[in-house]
Design an enzyme around this catalytic site. Structure first.
Site, PDB file in Angstrom:
ATOM      1  N   HIS A  85       0.818  -1.216   0.000  1.00  0.00           N
ATOM      2  CA  HIS A  85       0.000   0.000   0.000  1.00  0.00           C
ATOM      3  C   HIS A  85       0.850   1.264   0.000  1.00  0.00           C
ATOM      4  O   HIS A  85       0.343   2.347  -0.280  1.00  0.00           O
ATOM      5  CB  HIS A  85      -1.058  -0.016   1.115  1.00  0.00           C
ATOM      6  CG  HIS A  85      -0.564   0.248   2.504  1.00  0.00           C
ATOM      7  ND1 HIS A  85      -0.253  -0.743   3.413  1.00  0.00           N
ATOM      8  CD2 HIS A  85      -0.346   1.413   3.161  1.00  0.00           C
ATOM      9  CE1 HIS A  85       0.118  -0.198   4.554  1.00  0.00           C
ATOM     10  NE2 HIS A  85       0.073   1.104   4.431  1.00  0.00           N
ATOM     11  N   ASP A 221       1.165  -7.682   2.056  1.00  0.00           N
ATOM     12  CA  ASP A 221       1.255  -6.236   1.851  1.00  0.00           C
ATOM     13  C   ASP A 221       2.722  -5.775   1.737  1.00  0.00           C
ATOM     14  O   ASP A 221       3.266  -5.155   2.650  1.00  0.00           O
ATOM     15  CB  ASP A 221       0.543  -5.520   3.005  1.00  0.00           C
ATOM     16  CG  ASP A 221       0.262  -4.055   2.687  1.00  0.00           C
ATOM     17  OD1 ASP A 221       0.895  -3.513   1.771  1.00  0.00           O
ATOM     18  OD2 ASP A 221      -0.588  -3.459   3.372  1.00  0.00           O
ATOM     19  N   SER A 662       4.104   2.323   8.227  1.00  0.00           N
ATOM     20  CA  SER A 662       3.825   1.313   7.207  1.00  0.00           C
ATOM     21  C   SER A 662       5.092   0.988   6.429  1.00  0.00           C
ATOM     22  O   SER A 662       5.760   1.881   5.929  1.00  0.00           O
ATOM     23  CB  SER A 662       2.770   1.814   6.233  1.00  0.00           C
ATOM     24  OG  SER A 662       1.508   1.753   6.828  1.00  0.00           O
TER      25      SER A 662
END
Ligand code: ARG
Length: 736
Positions: A85, A221, A662
């Site tokens: 992402h 991810d 992230s």
């Protein structure tokens, strides 16, 4: 059991320095955390974690684009691992309907196939320095707040200028603990960062919005990039001559897996937390800000989804925008629920009462700290006046793409008026590039509907004083106001659709062909009389007005917040307080840890590929499983990445992370990479405001799943060969 006790203690005292909570400055880890970490299983010295002169862990961790995400270097050739992402926007940017790498994945067969990404950069941290004394040197206790700010800003400029000298470094002084401490950060910035690999969306975003912010999770991810330097090893703009970066340090990758209670630390760039937020702020978030943001985002998502479902080209164009809006739409829903369920308001009130009592216990304290809680309350009375209109401008006003893309056109208008042909031409070239970018992923039909919907929201929910003039044109209630929007007269109080249709039929700003024709023959008058520009400009003017007022109200908070934190830290002087996240590098440490989300429910700390298959649903785009992945599952063909016939996918730790983290490396006690952090859990969505020691978890992709996808699924074993692989505790020797 022990954890429950700690939790109870924590309620009364506020922030508590137990192992899992806290985003620590690497510079201070040696003093504050080293002993604690060693007890939990850390085997590295403080110098191996953070050192200015020798290579250390910090040299393998970068921020992406200044801090929207984190990445880690995992090979001697500058290979960079981050989340799917985090790379999403770039993967989408390289995708077309004919060559849809967002859906199908991408793997560069060799370095020459790696894809450059305009605008993407990474920053390595060179050093951190405590500059508190220097910054506060000329600050006097009796200075006005304005004077204080001015004095501090001047000192910061001086420090930054000196630190930069004639180096190519980027330098930044940042405030910590609400202006009580200041640190200098020196970075080396690399602008040539190329896409190396990304799994298909069905792996990288498996579970989609349904699983987002949730555990148990089964998402791959991750994506891979490579940092390039100039031939001399120094940062350089993109050039075919550039070479893969030779990093100071790269993380070895461990295939040995995780067990419950294993030590784990996460290095990265958390963006912002509000752990010292007071009850007033919690109340405003629950009652007003969050519901408003959810409502506006929900409307935009509904319109976008309809357009995306109808046309694959639109789906691609809007994939990244949609994901961005949706991610925090769900976040704000979860945060509100968490704040309520976990009684965060009451906990904050309790802390505030304790601090106030402690201050009022002694005259000398009153003199030193004043009455911060009362001051903060007063400031909130003022902030509340502007809160809703402010967020409507941000979410609904600039939520119209026409508005957000063209309010800056005032710069072009100015350049055209300046009668400096050379400057004007340069400006045109710049704006043309921006426009081309914009139109690549733009669908006027969607935006027209969004405009109608956002106009409706503004007119229905916001006090007239704060509705931009452009929007007011959509209602005949305001007919008596002159020059609302030339050429459009609303025929009812809610003529939103006709208003939006008028704008979209008459503005050149939403039409690629007309815009390009304009650049070939530009004129300031054409832009100035364009209804799209008039609307955008009115939103911007109105925004500036409200932002200024709100800014004034917010600055009334400074004094109270600074003194509140100072008093809190003094009151509990044996406790270690960590500063709120502010996009600077932090270390958080804790352990692999399962949890109980609700009565009688236990969540394990690991998920497996079997769980992916359990969730498979070929009728739901969020839960499609790629045929190749299914085949590998059926054959149990996991290679060296499987463990006793299982392939682990995600795991959880109790590390303290937030947005910006992230892509952060999850590192074991020996300094080896065991995973990549990518999310938080639903039960503790209020975690940015109050850490929840018992149930807050950090969700990570297991590095074994990442390597399995690269190697067995994508056949990109050459990338594995670049890495330093650890198996059974020691480095694997490679055949090559
Ligand atoms: N919630 C994640 C974060 O903010 C982003 C996850 C992206 N996945 C998704 N389904 N939108 O870091």
């Amino acid at each position: 059991m022990k954890k429950v006790l700690i939790f109870l203690l924590c309620i009364g005292l506020g922030t508590n320095a137990i192992a899992d909570e806290g985003m620590w400055l690497p510079l201070l880890v040696k003093r504050l955390n080293q002993v604690d970490m060693e007890k939990m299983g850390l085997q590295l010295t403080a110098d191996e974690i953070y050192s200015v002169n020798n290579s250390s862990l910090k040299d393998a961790v970068v921020n992406l684009g200044g801090g929207f995400c984190t990445g880690e270097i995992i090979s001697k050739d500058g290979l960079l691992l981050t989340n799917h992402h985090c790379g999403y926007d770039y993967v989408q940017g390289h995708s077309t309907v004919e060559n849809d790498i967002l859906t199908n994945g991408f793997w560069a067969a060799s370095k020459s196939d790696e894809l450059p990404n305009e605008g993407l950069f990474v920053q390595f941290l060179v050093r951190i320095e405590d500059v508190t004394k220097k910054v506060l040197k000329k600050v006097k206790a009796d200075m006005s707040e304005d004077m204080r700010t001015e004095t501090i800003d001047a000192a910061i400029t001086e420090i930054e200028t000196e630190a930069k000298g004639d180096t190519h470094y980027d330098v930044k002084v940042k405030s910590f603990y609400e202006g009580n401490e200041f640190y200098l950060f020196v970075y080396e910035t690399y602008n040539d960062v190329r896409l190396v690999g990304a799994p298909p969306e069905s792996i990288g975003k498996f579970g989609g919005d349904t699983d987002n912010w949730m555990w148990p999770r089964h998402t791959g991810d991750f994506s891979l990039f490579r940092v390039y330097s100039g031939p001399d090893g120094k940062p350089a703009e993109y050039s075919p001559e550039n070479i893969p970066l030779k990093p100071k340090h790269h993380l070895p990758v461990s295939l040995d897996g995780v067990q419950e209670n294993d030590f784990a630390m996460v290095f990265g760039y958390p963006g912002s937390t509000n752990r010292y937020l007071t009850s007033f702020g919690v109340d405003l978030a629950i009652e007003e800000t969050n519901p408003a943001r959810v409502k506006i985002r929900g409307k935009k998502l509904e319109i976008m989804k309809e357009g995306m479902d109808a046309d694959p080209a639109v789906r691609l164009a809007y994939a990244s925008k949609y994901a961005r809006i949706s991610n925090y739409w769900k976040y704000f829903i979860g945060q509100t629920k968490g704040l309520k369920d976990l009684d965060v308001y009451d906990k904050k009130v309790e802390i505030e009462r304790n601090v106030s009592n402690w201050i009022h216990d002694k005259k000398s304290r009153e003199k030193e700290y004043g009455d911060p809680v009362t001051e903060i309350g007063k400031a909130y009375d003022e902030i509340e006046k502007y809160n809703l209109p402010f967020y409507y401008h941000i979410e609904a006003g600039f939520g119209v793409e026409l508005v957000s893309s063209s309010y800056k056109m005032s710069g072009l208008i100015q350049a055209l008026k300046d009668e400096d042909p050379e400057k004007a031409q340069k400006s045109i070239e710049n704006y043309k590039v921006i426009s081309e970018h914009f139109f690549k992923d733009y669908n006027p039909k969607i935006d027209q509907q969004v405009l109608a919907a956002m106009t409706a929201l503004f007119l229905q929910d916001i006090d007239t004083t704060y509705i931009p003039k452009g929007f007011r044109a959509a209602s005949n209630i305001f007919h008596n106001e002159s020059d609302l929007m030339d050429g459009f007269k609303a025929s009812s109080a809610s003529d939103y659709d006709a208003f939006s249709t008028f704008i979209f039929s008459n503005s050149i700003l939403v039409n690629h062909g007309k815009m390009m024709a304009f650049y070939a023959n530009p004129s300031a008058e054409v832009l100035e009389s364009d209804p799209g520009y008039i609307l955008a400009n009115s939103v911007y003017e109105s925004y500036k007005n409200i932002a200024e007022k709100r800014g004034g109200a917010l600055s009334q908070l400074d004094f109270g917040r600074r003194n509140f934190i100072a008093a809190l830290r003094k009151m509990n002087k044996d406790k270690k307080y960590y500063p709120d996240a502010n996009s600077t590098m932090r270390l958080t440490y804790g352990k692999v840890s399962s949890y109980n989300p609700r009565d009688a429910v236990h969540y394990n700390y690991l998920t497996t590929l079997e769980g992916v298959m359990e969730k498979e649903d070929s009728t739901n785009p969020e839960f499609i499983v790629a045929p190749k992945l299914k085949a590998l599952y059926e054959a149990k063909d996991y290679g060296q990445y499987g463990t006793n016939g299982k392939l682990y996918v995600n795991f959880i730790t109790n590390n303290d992370i937030t947005g910006g983290n992230s892509g952060s490396p999850v590192i074991n006690g020996s300094g080896q990479l065991i995973g990549t952090a990518f999310d938080g859990n639903w039960e503790a969505m209020s975690g940015d405001i109050a850490f929840e020691p018992v149930i807050q978890r950090c969700i990570n992709v297991d590095i074994r799943y990442i390597l399995f996808i690269i190697d067995k699924f994508a056949g990109a074993s050459h990338l594995i060969d670049e890495m330093t692989i650890i198996k059974n505790g020691s480095a694997q020797t490679k055949a090559n």
